[in-house]
Design an enzyme around this catalytic site. Structure first.
Site, PDB file in Angstrom:
ATOM      1  N   ALA A  26      13.019 -16.654   4.340  1.00 27.17           N
ATOM      2  CA  ALA A  26      12.512 -17.687   5.244  1.00 27.17           C
ATOM      3  C   ALA A  26      11.069 -17.359   5.628  1.00 27.17           C
ATOM      4  CB  ALA A  26      13.418 -17.844   6.451  1.00 27.17           C
ATOM      5  N   CYS A  27      10.669 -17.764   6.781  1.00 25.10           N
ATOM      6  CA  CYS A  27       9.298 -17.551   7.264  1.00 25.10           C
ATOM      7  C   CYS A  27       9.117 -16.090   7.670  1.00 25.10           C
ATOM      8  CB  CYS A  27       9.055 -18.466   8.460  1.00 25.10           C
ATOM      9  SG  CYS A  27       7.545 -18.118   9.351  1.00 25.10           S
ATOM     10  N   PHE A  28       8.012 -15.476   7.268  1.00 27.11           N
ATOM     11  CA  PHE A  28       7.848 -14.063   7.597  1.00 27.11           C
ATOM     12  C   PHE A  28       7.718 -13.805   9.084  1.00 27.11           C
ATOM     13  CE2 PHE A  28       3.386 -14.447   5.470  1.00 27.11           C
ATOM     14  CZ  PHE A  28       2.861 -15.163   6.524  1.00 27.11           C
TER      15      PHE A  28
END
Length: 142
Positions: A26-28
């Site tokens: 997903a988003c870091f």
């Protein structure tokens, strides 16, 4: 880190007595926050890994032409937390059964091991999670 600014490279080696661990999913920013809350994680670095561009930036990665994934590298103290605890954090934050979160290849789940011990732990965890999925006992947040 600006939209068109190249990323600084994360360290290739941990300081003496510490270890590196690198994960994507997903988003870091979400993943990084999860790791920042783990006792024993000294520092985290959000960036890109697994692609062909030696100097990726947000725009080039988002365009999907670099092959990079958004990732987080942790420097951790193995006397305070284990690699298995870091794997736990990954699978608490992301659902590895979803491919390309947010409709982008850069959001894929990945484990980028730094030594044989990490490789073996990751492989064993993947086998165990696949067994849970087959048995219908996967974590409820997936």
């Amino acid at each position: 880190m600006g939209e068109d600014e190249p990323c600084r490279l994360a360290p290739e080696e941990a300081p003496p007595g510490l270890k590196l661990a690198t994960f994507s999913g997903a988003c870091f920013w979400c993943l990084e926050l999860g790791y920042q809350r783990v006792p024993g994680v000294i520092t985290t670095s959000a960036g890109y890994t697994g692609g062909s561009d030696p100097a990726p930036n947000y725009l080039s990665v988002a365009d999907g032409h670099t092959g990079h994934a958004e990732a987080v590298q942790c420097i951790y103290d193995p006397n305070e937390c284990t690699y298995d605890q870091l794997l736990d954090t990954l699978f608490e934050v992301v659902d590895p059964t979803v491919c390309n979160f947010h409709d982008g290849k850069q959001y894929r789940t990945g484990i980028y091991f730094h030594d044989e011990e990490q490789q073996q732990a990751a492989a064993a965890r993947i086998v165990a999670l696949n067994d849970q999925l087959k048995a219908g006992t996967a974590p409820s947040h997936w």
